[in-house]
Motif scaffolding. Structure first.
Motif, mmCIF file in Angstrom:
data_model
loop_
_atom_site.group_PDB
_atom_site.id
_atom_site.type_symbol
_atom_site.label_atom_id
_atom_site.label_comp_id
_atom_site.label_asym_id
_atom_site.label_seq_id
_atom_site.Cartn_x
_atom_site.Cartn_y
_atom_site.Cartn_z
ATOM 1 N N CYS A 64 15.493 -2.477 -2.158
ATOM 2 C CA CYS A 64 14.100 -2.910 -2.290
ATOM 3 C C CYS A 64 13.436 -2.999 -0.911
ATOM 4 O O CYS A 64 13.833 -3.808 -0.073
ATOM 5 C CB CYS A 64 14.024 -4.257 -2.996
ATOM 6 N N ALA A 68 11.294 -7.794 -2.793
ATOM 7 C CA ALA A 68 10.806 -8.361 -4.047
ATOM 8 C C ALA A 68 11.964 -8.825 -4.921
ATOM 9 O O ALA A 68 11.773 -9.627 -5.836
ATOM 10 C CB ALA A 68 9.955 -7.344 -4.805
ATOM 11 N N VAL A 79 13.210 -11.384 -9.627
ATOM 12 C CA VAL A 79 12.158 -10.418 -9.300
ATOM 13 C C VAL A 79 10.878 -11.181 -8.973
ATOM 14 O O VAL A 79 10.388 -11.953 -9.791
ATOM 15 C CB VAL A 79 11.874 -9.461 -10.485
ATOM 16 N N ASN A 81 7.345 -10.437 -8.663
ATOM 17 C CA ASN A 81 6.397 -9.365 -8.974
ATOM 18 C C ASN A 81 5.297 -9.194 -7.945
ATOM 19 O O ASN A 81 4.836 -8.075 -7.713
ATOM 20 C CB ASN A 81 5.777 -9.582 -10.356
ATOM 21 N N SER A 82 4.881 -10.264 -7.306
ATOM 22 C CA SER A 82 3.789 -10.167 -6.332
ATOM 23 C C SER A 82 4.174 -9.345 -5.100
ATOM 24 O O SER A 82 3.315 -8.776 -4.431
ATOM 25 C CB SER A 82 3.322 -11.559 -5.894
ATOM 26 N N CYS A 84 6.462 -6.745 -5.342
ATOM 27 C CA CYS A 84 6.900 -5.433 -5.821
ATOM 28 C C CYS A 84 5.777 -4.400 -5.720
ATOM 29 O O CYS A 84 4.641 -4.660 -6.125
ATOM 30 C CB CYS A 84 7.373 -5.548 -7.261
ATOM 31 N N GLY A 86 6.322 -1.256 -7.007
ATOM 32 C CA GLY A 86 6.568 -0.304 -8.095
ATOM 33 C C GLY A 86 7.232 0.994 -7.660
ATOM 34 O O GLY A 86 7.054 2.021 -8.309
ATOM 35 N N ARG A 88 10.353 1.858 -7.804
ATOM 36 C CA ARG A 88 11.439 2.192 -8.730
ATOM 37 C C ARG A 88 12.790 2.457 -8.062
ATOM 38 O O ARG A 88 13.708 2.963 -8.697
ATOM 39 C CB ARG A 88 11.073 3.384 -9.622
ATOM 40 N N TRP A 101 12.145 -1.208 -17.060
ATOM 41 C CA TRP A 101 10.831 -1.062 -16.447
ATOM 42 C C TRP A 101 9.717 -1.490 -17.380
ATOM 43 O O TRP A 101 9.693 -1.109 -18.541
ATOM 44 C CB TRP A 101 10.610 0.389 -16.009
ATOM 45 N N ASP A 102 8.800 -2.275 -16.842
ATOM 46 C CA ASP A 102 7.600 -2.684 -17.561
ATOM 47 C C ASP A 102 6.492 -1.726 -17.149
ATOM 48 O O ASP A 102 5.904 -1.871 -16.078
ATOM 49 C CB ASP A 102 7.239 -4.130 -17.211
ATOM 50 N N ASN A 106 3.988 -1.920 -14.145
ATOM 51 C CA ASN A 106 4.707 -1.097 -13.173
ATOM 52 C C ASN A 106 5.646 -1.924 -12.292
ATOM 53 O O ASN A 106 5.642 -1.820 -11.070
ATOM 54 C CB ASN A 106 3.721 -0.293 -12.306
ATOM 55 N N LYS A 107 6.471 -2.744 -12.965
ATOM 56 C CA LYS A 107 7.421 -3.626 -12.268
ATOM 57 C C LYS A 107 8.750 -3.616 -13.013
ATOM 58 O O LYS A 107 8.816 -3.359 -14.204
ATOM 59 C CB LYS A 107 6.914 -5.070 -12.224
#
Length: 132
Positions: A64, A68, A79, A81-82, A84, A86, A88, A101-102, A106-107
């Motif tokens: 990463c 994140a 995780v 998210n703030s 990240c 995205g 992958r 994956w959401d 996109n996280k």
């Protein structure tokens, strides 16, 4: 505490654990689940449960670029998210495919080892155990 697959032989593929996880993430379907039940040939050949195994040295955390992802003290990954972007990289880095994956945000979605799904497995496939 961490989530473990206690006995995959008992899994009948009902996906109750997946629905419970998704429901915990405020989703009615399966799009927000952090574990997966996959058939390896149906009832005859069984199922495999893909969920974060709380690696000692998680490869997803290592790759990463924005930090994140952080290793949880008793196993698993948190995780943020703030942070990240995205990229992958974590998705590709997990050797067992336990990073989901959401697409909506996109996280990544990685099991938080909360144990919510354990209560919905009718066959005792999943359980919580003390971390390392």
């Amino acid at each position: 505490m961490r989530l473990v697959v206690a006995d995959s032989e008992r899994c009948v593929g009902c996906q109750s654990c997946m629905f419970a996880c998704s429901r915990k993430n405020n989703e009615a379907g399966l799009s927000k689940t952090s574990l997966m039940v996959k058939s390896v040939g149906g009832i005859k050949n069984g199922f495999v449960i893909i969920v974060c195994r709380a690696c000692e040295d998680p490869s997803c955390v290592k790759v990463c670029p924005t930090n994140a992802l952080t290793k949880r003290e008793k196993g698993g990954v948190f995780v943020e998210n703030s942070k990240c972007i995205g990229c992958r990289y974590c998705l590709d880095a997990c050797p067992i495919g336990a990073v989901f994956w959401d697409d909506e945000i996109n996280k990544p979605m990685i099991c938080s080892h909360c144990g919510y799904c354990v209560n919905f497995c009718p066959h005792g496939v999943l359980k919580m155990e003390k971390g390392r």
